[in-house]
Scaffold this active site. Sequence first.
Site, PDB file in Angstrom:
ATOM      1  N   GLN A 125      48.135  42.449  41.871  1.00 23.20           N
ATOM      2  CA  GLN A 125      48.308  43.452  40.812  1.00 23.20           C
ATOM      3  C   GLN A 125      46.895  43.977  40.531  1.00 23.20           C
ATOM      4  OE1 GLN A 125      49.134  42.003  36.870  1.00 23.20           O
ATOM      5  NE2 GLN A 125      50.124  43.903  36.209  1.00 23.20           N
TER       6      GLN A 125
ATOM      7  N   ASN B 296      14.513   4.686  51.649  1.00 17.35           N
ATOM      8  CA  ASN B 296      15.345   5.314  52.686  1.00 17.35           C
ATOM      9  C   ASN B 296      14.905   6.724  53.043  1.00 17.35           C
ATOM     10  OD1 ASN B 296      16.088   6.227  50.125  1.00 17.35           O
ATOM     11  ND2 ASN B 296      18.128   6.800  50.823  1.00 17.35           N
TER      12      ASN B 296
ATOM     13  N   ARG C 174      40.810  36.421  25.779  1.00 20.97           N
ATOM     14  CA  ARG C 174      40.645  35.569  24.596  1.00 20.97           C
ATOM     15  C   ARG C 174      39.981  34.220  24.910  1.00 20.97           C
ATOM     16  NH1 ARG C 174      46.867  36.583  22.965  1.00 20.97           N
ATOM     17  NH2 ARG C 174      46.909  37.014  25.204  1.00 20.97           N
TER      18      ARG C 174
ATOM     19  N   ALA D  78      47.731  37.180  36.932  1.00 19.46           N
ATOM     20  CA  ALA D  78      46.746  38.211  37.276  1.00 19.46           C
ATOM     21  C   ALA D  78      45.770  38.508  36.141  1.00 19.46           C
ATOM     22  CB  ALA D  78      47.458  39.485  37.689  1.00 19.46           C
ATOM     23  N   GLY D  79      46.102  38.049  34.947  1.00 20.58           N
ATOM     24  CA  GLY D  79      45.313  38.445  33.765  1.00 20.58           C
ATOM     25  C   GLY D  79      43.911  37.848  33.781  1.00 20.58           C
TER      26      GLY D  79
ATOM     27  N   ARG E 137       2.772  -9.293  51.335  1.00 20.20           N
ATOM     28  CA  ARG E 137       2.105  -8.910  50.091  1.00 20.20           C
ATOM     29  C   ARG E 137       0.689  -9.469  50.166  1.00 20.20           C
ATOM     30  NH1 ARG E 137       5.871 -13.328  47.196  1.00 20.20           N
ATOM     31  NH2 ARG E 137       4.478 -15.105  47.403  1.00 20.20           N
TER      32      ARG E 137
HETATM   33  C1  UD1 Z   1      53.532  36.675  26.618  1.00 14.82           C
HETATM   34  C2  UD1 Z   1      54.837  37.338  26.169  1.00 14.82           C
HETATM   35  C3  UD1 Z   1      55.215  36.789  24.790  1.00 14.82           C
HETATM   36  C4  UD1 Z   1      55.362  35.282  24.860  1.00 14.82           C
HETATM   37  C5  UD1 Z   1      54.094  34.625  25.433  1.00 14.82           C
HETATM   38  C6  UD1 Z   1      54.367  33.167  25.711  1.00 14.82           C
HETATM   39  C7  UD1 Z   1      54.874  39.610  27.091  1.00 14.82           C
HETATM   40  C8  UD1 Z   1      54.704  41.052  26.812  1.00 14.82           C
HETATM   41  N1  UD1 Z   1      54.656  38.770  26.098  1.00 14.82           N
HETATM   42  O1  UD1 Z   1      52.520  37.067  25.703  1.00 14.82           O
HETATM   43  O2  UD1 Z   1      56.439  37.363  24.356  1.00 14.82           O
HETATM   44  O3  UD1 Z   1      55.636  34.762  23.568  1.00 14.82           O
HETATM   45  O4  UD1 Z   1      53.713  35.247  26.670  1.00 14.82           O
HETATM   46  O5  UD1 Z   1      53.204  32.474  26.083  1.00 14.82           O
HETATM   47  O6  UD1 Z   1      55.250  39.276  28.204  1.00 14.82           O
HETATM   48  N2  UD1 Z   1      49.656  38.751  33.281  1.00 14.82           N
HETATM   49  C9  UD1 Z   1      49.593  39.378  34.499  1.00 14.82           C
HETATM   50  N3  UD1 Z   1      49.415  40.724  34.537  1.00 14.82           N
HETATM   51  C10 UD1 Z   1      49.304  41.479  33.425  1.00 14.82           C
HETATM   52  C11 UD1 Z   1      49.368  40.832  32.156  1.00 14.82           C
HETATM   53  C12 UD1 Z   1      49.554  39.461  32.129  1.00 14.82           C
HETATM   54  O7  UD1 Z   1      49.705  38.749  35.546  1.00 14.82           O
HETATM   55  O8  UD1 Z   1      49.138  42.698  33.545  1.00 14.82           O
HETATM   56  C13 UD1 Z   1      49.851  37.286  33.242  1.00 14.82           C
HETATM   57  C14 UD1 Z   1      48.700  36.544  32.595  1.00 14.82           C
HETATM   58  O9  UD1 Z   1      47.734  36.150  33.561  1.00 14.82           O
HETATM   59  C15 UD1 Z   1      49.395  35.355  31.949  1.00 14.82           C
HETATM   60  C16 UD1 Z   1      50.818  35.845  31.713  1.00 14.82           C
HETATM   61  O10 UD1 Z   1      50.978  37.012  32.464  1.00 14.82           O
HETATM   62  O11 UD1 Z   1      49.438  34.233  32.808  1.00 14.82           O
HETATM   63  C17 UD1 Z   1      51.080  36.138  30.224  1.00 14.82           C
HETATM   64  O12 UD1 Z   1      50.171  37.138  29.786  1.00 14.82           O
HETATM   65  P1  UD1 Z   1      49.481  37.034  28.356  1.00 14.82           P
HETATM   66  O13 UD1 Z   1      48.588  38.222  28.217  1.00 14.82           O
HETATM   67  O14 UD1 Z   1      48.924  35.707  28.143  1.00 14.82           O
HETATM   68  O15 UD1 Z   1      50.760  37.267  27.422  1.00 14.82           O
HETATM   69  P2  UD1 Z   1      50.948  36.817  25.914  1.00 14.82           P
HETATM   70  O16 UD1 Z   1      50.238  37.782  25.040  1.00 14.82           O
HETATM   71  O17 UD1 Z   1      50.639  35.393  25.745  1.00 14.82           O
HETATM   72 CA    CA Z   2      49.796  33.854  27.075  1.00 21.18          CA
END
Ligand code: UD1
Ligand code: CA
Length: 459
Positions: free
Chosen positions: A73, A386, A16, A11-12, A440
């Site tokens: 979400q 064509n 970055r 959902a994120g 021609r």
């Molecule tokens: C997360 C873990 C971290 C781990 C890392 C591995 C947590 C708090 N941290 O961190 O311990 O080492 O992954 O790659 O879980 N997402 C949602 N909804 C939200 C937030 C995130 O669906 O509200 C999804 C994102 O789209 C993504 C995944 O969850 O696919 C991970 O989220 P991200 O923000 O990338 O977590 P990291 O900071 O990498």
């Molecule tokens: Ca991640």
Amino acid sequence: MANRYAVILAAGQGTRMKSKLYKVLHPVLGRPMVQHVLDQVKAVSLDEVVTIVGHGAELVKEHLGEESKFVLQAEQLGTGHAVIQAEKLLKDKEGTTIVVCGDTPLITNKTYLDLFEHHEKESSKATILTAIAPNPSGYGRVIRNEKNEVERIVEHKDANENELRVEEINTGTYCFDNKALFEALKEVSNDNVQGEYYLTDVIEIMKNKSEKVSAYVTPEFEETLGVNDRVALAQAEKTMKKRINEQHMRNGVTIIDPENTYIHPDVIIEQDVVLHPGSIITGSSVIKENAEIGPHSEIANCEIGESTIIKQSVATDSKIGDRVNVGPFAHIRPDATIGNGAKVGNFVEIKKSTLGEGSKVSHLSYIGDAQVGSNVNVGCGTITVNYDGKNKYLTTIEDDAFIGCNSNLVAPVTVGKGSYIAAGSTITKDVPEGSLSIARSKQSNKEGYATRIKNRKKD
Ligand code: UD1
Ligand code: CA
């Protein structure tokens, strides 16, 4: 075996990545990251897959299609909050739930299986997939007690100096006892540096309830990369490329320079094919035995026949037969069918056309919307005209015809079987079978004229 479920977190926004495209949709070798994740997870054979969507929900759903259920979400309040969204669909089920992130495209189904097996063998309530990372920066760290048991996970941003030195990372993948997971999630708070509901807090919550928590340390560190920015995206691409190329090489494909050869996951390549540097083969392409591709060629969704050679060329959505020679510098556009033993030479463009067996278009031609029979010779610089600015028309060239150099065939028009078109003709009317057509202006020679002009004295 207990029932198995999966929750994919997707959902994120992926801040970055600094992109308008949602993170989990960024492609790795042409396929969105989250699709790689689903492909590998579903190979484990699951009773239900639930994907949590938010940013780009519609697009993510479109990509994953029927293979997953979806839960929205609406606000992204953290990974723990994301899993809670699946409550309605899963919370009363008995069994094991694997939670995976949509941004870890390299984890293989073998690793998922190993995690499941470890979890079920240990009868744990939670098992974290961990890895030992030479540079753990950015990842959550796995904190163990003096008995080496897992105690909790601390996020990089919340970690103290000692914790930052821990090299065992949380890969973001876990197996949980399903009911215990949803019980523990009720207790997760957002009291941390990022103000988010962390899924990782579930580990400490379970531990405090004296539930068994363990870790499965995968030896495949390379697989565990989480893609948060474009540097990691490039790393993922590189690792995936290497994995796919090695598979093909083990199957009998020669890849001269694997670093510079890009093969997408669905491509099929038969034995004794040779891929030269700079070959990019994508989509659902199939390359048959002994074919040779490259250097520097792009093949997208094409079937390439046995012993065909394609050099420095681009081919898309087309079928190219056996023993065909293409290039250098040819462009085969969608809907071309090139017959066995044909030749498409340099600076030739073919679009939505059929070229029969043994026919040759060797130099500098445009063949569009044309049906070209077999054993036809299309001379250098021939154009099928064509398009009249509004509509496209068909050119038919029957078997054994010979089209002289620099001819225009103004469609709709048919050149009959075995006919001969004189060089430089502009053909606007059908040519009957077996004819010679010359269209021609006649040549007239003015003898001595040029010499006279040259010798004329300047005033
Ligand atoms: C997360 C873990 C971290 C781990 C890392 C591995 C947590 C708090 N941290 O961190 O311990 O080492 O992954 O790659 O879980 N997402 C949602 N909804 C939200 C937030 C995130 O669906 O509200 C999804 C994102 O789209 C993504 C995944 O969850 O696919 C991970 O989220 P991200 O923000 O990338 O977590 P990291 O900071 O990498
Ligand atoms: Ca991640």
